[in-house]
Write an enzyme that holds these catalytic residues in place. Structure first.
Site, PDB file in Angstrom:
ATOM      1  N   THR A 162      46.313   7.261  30.720  1.00 13.79           N
ATOM      2  CA  THR A 162      45.148   6.612  30.848  1.00 13.79           C
ATOM      3  C   THR A 162      45.381   5.569  31.896  1.00 13.79           C
ATOM      4  OG1 THR A 162      42.990   5.839  30.337  1.00 13.79           O
ATOM      5  CG2 THR A 162      44.813   4.971  29.055  1.00 13.79           C
ATOM      6  N   ASP A 222      40.608  12.970  25.390  1.00 15.82           N
ATOM      7  CA  ASP A 222      39.492  13.527  26.164  1.00 15.82           C
ATOM      8  C   ASP A 222      38.046  13.454  25.330  1.00 15.82           C
ATOM      9  OD1 ASP A 222      38.520  14.504  28.742  1.00 15.82           O
ATOM     10  OD2 ASP A 222      38.074  16.276  28.012  1.00 15.82           O
ATOM     11  N   PHE A 267      30.082   1.114  29.187  1.00  8.71           N
ATOM     12  CA  PHE A 267      30.233   1.966  30.481  1.00  8.71           C
ATOM     13  C   PHE A 267      29.907   3.393  29.804  1.00  8.71           C
ATOM     14  CE2 PHE A 267      34.298   2.214  28.145  1.00  8.71           C
ATOM     15  CZ  PHE A 267      34.499   3.466  28.151  1.00  8.71           C
ATOM     16  N   TYR A 275      27.602   6.529  29.217  1.00  8.17           N
ATOM     17  CA  TYR A 275      26.395   6.809  28.629  1.00  8.17           C
ATOM     18  C   TYR A 275      26.139   5.702  27.335  1.00  8.17           C
ATOM     19  CZ  TYR A 275      26.717  11.358  30.423  1.00  8.17           C
ATOM     20  OH  TYR A 275      26.825  12.626  31.427  1.00  8.17           O
ATOM     21  N   ASP A 276      26.760   4.601  27.359  1.00  8.69           N
ATOM     22  CA  ASP A 276      26.456   3.414  26.506  1.00  8.69           C
ATOM     23  C   ASP A 276      24.810   3.018  26.528  1.00  8.69           C
ATOM     24  OD1 ASP A 276      29.029   3.841  25.563  1.00  8.69           O
ATOM     25  OD2 ASP A 276      29.905   2.116  26.179  1.00  8.69           O
ATOM     26  N   HIS A 332      34.227   6.908  18.554  1.00  9.86           N
ATOM     27  CA  HIS A 332      34.907   8.190  18.611  1.00  9.86           C
ATOM     28  C   HIS A 332      36.555   8.021  18.717  1.00  9.86           C
ATOM     29  CE1 HIS A 332      32.900   7.056  22.120  1.00  9.86           C
ATOM     30  NE2 HIS A 332      33.804   7.453  22.711  1.00  9.86           N
TER      31      HIS A 332
END
Length: 224
Positions: free
Chosen positions: A17, A78, A174, A176-177, A203
């Site tokens: 990442t 992912d 950031f 869909y928060d 998650h």
């Protein structure tokens, strides 16, 4: 090099990442004893094309790419948002959901502009849910982490349960928060909560903690 890191008590591991927040979170969870690298540290700057149909497939693609390039132990994640009323969508298409919806509606103009545009993604999500008045808005973020360790793949999962709000609220986080209300704090969206809450309950944090526990056990049994 890897041998020197091991001799000094540090074990190199690459996280596929470029997201500094993800790197910081992973470093905190792995703790001392690991030297956490990102692809840029190894001169790898190209985007890894995620062509899988599932979260697991995409995490495998990213981890294998780094492992084949470097030969180093590595991991990739992912993540997708799954909304029950939308039959699990956006899911693996979470980062480009607005594009998917636009193409379905024949709006090629929006489709060309909305890739990885989370404001557009949220608009698309709320619009699709508005077509289902009264539907249960239960949802979850789900992460799959693929670890390649000594050439073998291991998988770890985590989920973050909640529901989709009727409208945006909050400025933290950031993606869909601003519309995700976690079950653990049902009066606020994640974007209204401190980063420490997300790092503790998210998650990805859960999946990374599972991976860290596996690494700790492997280390204790002298497999590392």
């Amino acid at each position: 090099n890897l041998l020197a890191a091991q001799n000094s008590g540090m074990v190199k591991i690459v996280f596929a990442t470029g997201n500094k927040g993800k790197l910081r979170e992973a470093a905190e969870i792995l703790g001392e004893g690991f030297e956490l690298l990102c692809p840029a540290d190894l001169g790898i700057f190209e985007d890894i094309e995620e062509t899988g149909d599932t979260l697991t497939e995409n995490s495998i693609i990213k981890a294998k790419y780094i492992y084949e390039k470097t030969g180093l132990n590595c991991f990739a994640d992912d993540t997708g948002l799954e909304v029950d009323a939308l039959d699990g969508a956006p899911g693996v298409h979470s980062a480009r959901y607005a594009v998917e919806v636009a193409l379905r509606n024949g709006d090629t103009g929006l489709a060309s502009r909305a890739d990885h545009d989370f404001s557009a993604n949220i608009n698309a999500l709320l619009s699709e849910l508005a077509k289902k008045p009264g539907a249960d808005r239960k949802a979850r973020f789900r992460s799959v982490v693929t670890l390649i360790w000594n050439g073998e793949m291991h998988f770890f999962e985590g989920s973050f349960e909640g529901r989709i709000a009727e409208s945006r609220s909050g400025t933290n986080g950031f993606g869909y928060d601003p519309v995700f209300v976690p079950d653990d704090c049902p009066d606020k969206t994640v974007a209204e909560l401190p980063e420490s809450f997300k790092n503790e309950h998210s998650h990805r944090a859960k999946a990374l903690k599972e991976m860290a526990a596996w690494l700790s056990e492997a280390q204790a049994s002298a497999q590392i």
